[in-house]
Design an enzyme around this catalytic site. Structure first.
Site, short mmCIF file in Angstrom:
data_model
loop_
_atom_site.label_atom_id
_atom_site.label_comp_id
_atom_site.label_asym_id
_atom_site.label_seq_id
_atom_site.Cartn_x
_atom_site.Cartn_y
_atom_site.Cartn_z
N LYS A 1 -2.18 -1.17 6.96
CA LYS A 1 -3.29 -1.77 7.70
C LYS A 1 -2.87 -2.98 8.52
O LYS A 1 -3.54 -3.34 9.48
CB LYS A 1 -4.40 -2.19 6.72
N ARG B 1 -1.37 -2.29 -6.48
CA ARG B 1 -1.62 -3.42 -5.58
C ARG B 1 -2.61 -4.40 -6.21
O ARG B 1 -2.40 -5.61 -6.18
CB ARG B 1 -2.17 -2.89 -4.25
N TYR C 1 -10.22 -10.78 -4.52
CA TYR C 1 -9.61 -11.19 -5.79
C TYR C 1 -10.00 -12.58 -6.26
O TYR C 1 -9.57 -13.01 -7.33
CB TYR C 1 -8.08 -11.14 -5.66
N HIS D 1 -3.31 2.59 -5.56
CA HIS D 1 -3.80 1.28 -5.12
C HIS D 1 -3.99 0.33 -6.30
O HIS D 1 -4.06 -0.89 -6.09
CB HIS D 1 -5.11 1.44 -4.36
N ARG E 1 0.84 -1.19 0.00
CA ARG E 1 0.00 0.00 0.00
C ARG E 1 0.88 1.25 0.00
O ARG E 1 2.04 1.21 0.43
CB ARG E 1 -0.92 0.01 1.22
#
Length: 362
Positions: A236, A308, A341, A305, A202
């Site tokens: 996170k 990612r 995903y 993002h 991130r």
């Protein structure tokens, strides 16, 4: 009614609270957010919950209700109001309606904040917390625990939740990634973009990176959660994660140190070199300013993002096991990786049909 950032307790340097129009703290909400702070929830999570509960209080104010007198029916109305905010007793012409104001996922997040707030109040013996949940028998598709199937059990269901359309997060093509990298006229900028693409980290994890986190001998970097980042960068994950990196990325890091970083005395990898105070940690504003410049140069409307998402999708399409991908992405659980995903798009379906030779059959 507004949200304020304030000094936190315990390990958290900052937290959030909700203040009414007279400048007084809303005590019930402040007590709940203090509990979340004590449990060391992410500041970004605390901020989101504060804004969600602020919206709930504004909605109740429009109805002339106190939070303790609200009912489950008001939660249903709140969901509709978040999608299309209309003042009570007023009508809006369909000809002037431009569609929902918020996505279903955003509404569901706000509803979860309301549910958790009333679960907190229920432990005090007040509010409608007990009315906001019901239990049903498990069914096919429910997430099973370690003893799933051995004994009968029930799952807790929250009655109000909007249906969300599952779709794979937007990704970049290899050509687009290369175009973005080639548009970087500084080694630091190219390293930042390449790092996010090749590791899937991130933007907060990248900006928080220290030199001690990069091990050139082991060819790894460690993503560490820290509360004392001068640039307020955050990741996170709660635990450090050491992940392997390619030699090309480490070579780019070395080039950056010799060509641009020089003799600067700073622990952070990414620092301000041309704008702001030279040698200070690079912050979100500087990173997003760079992204905007790269958008103009390339004509690609991308967000950090997306690197990612692109990395994660490439891992799974290459056949990397889900649990391995989850570790590399520093997700809290494999279930999180699967939910974001795990579903297939039409390209994945077509590729699999070609692999087994089904589309070639007559």
């Amino acid at each position: 009614m507004y949200v304020r950032r304030v000094v936190g307790a315990g390990a958290r340097r900052e937290t959030y609270t909700v203040v009414d129009g007279d400048g007084r703290v809303v005590e019930m909400v402040d007590d709940y957010l203090a509990l979340c702070t004590d449990r060391e929830h992410s500041p970004n999570t605390l901020r989101a919950r504060a804004f969600d509960l602020k919206a709930w209080l504004v909605f109740l104010y429009l109805l002339g209700l106190d939070p303790l007198t609200a009912s489950p029916e008001h939660v249903d109305q709140f969901a509709g109001w978040l999608r299309r905010p209309v003042q009570p007793g007023r009508l809006r012409s369909a000809d002037t309606d431009s569609g929902p104001a918020r996505e279903a996922s955003t509404v569901n997040r706000a509803l979860n904040s309301v549910y958790m707030f009333y679960e907190f109040l229920a432990r005090r013996g007040v509010g409608m917390g007990a009315q906001l949940i019901h239990r049903r028998a498990t069914s096919i598709g429910d997430h099973g625990g370690f003893l799933a199937g051995i004994a009968e059990r029930q799952v807790t269901v929250r009655p109000t939740r909007l249906k969300q359309t599952k779709r794979r997060p937007p990704t970049l093509t290899d050509a687009e990634v290369q175009q973005i990298l080639d548009a970087c006229d500084r080694v630091r900028d190219r390293l930042l973009m390449a790092l996010m693409f090749e590791t899937g980290c991130r933007i907060g994890q990248a900006l928080a990176l220290r030199h001690e986190d990069i091990n050139t001998d082991r060819r790894t970097l460690t993503l560490r959660p820290r509360e004392d980042n001068a640039n307020r960068a955050r990741g996170k994950s709660r635990d450090p994660k050491e992940i392997p990196v390619r030699c090309t990325l480490l070579d780019l890091y070395t080039d950056y140190l010799f060509a641009e970083y020089g003799e600067l005395d700073c622990d952070y990898v990414f620092v301000n070199l041309w704008n702001g105070v030279v040698g200070t940690p690079m912050g979100y504003w500087a990173a997003m300013s760079l992204v905007k410049r790269l958008r103009r140069r390339t004509g690609i409307d991308f967000h950090p993002h997306q690197f990612r998402h692109t990395h994660a999708t490439a891992l799974l399409r290459a056949g990397v096991r889900l649990e391995v991908a989850s570790e590399l992405l520093t997700h809290g659980s494999v279930r999180t990786t699967a939910e974001i995903y795990g579903h297939l798009d039409v390209d994945d379906l077509a590729e699999e049909l070609d692999r087994v030779g089904f589309r070639g059959l007559r």
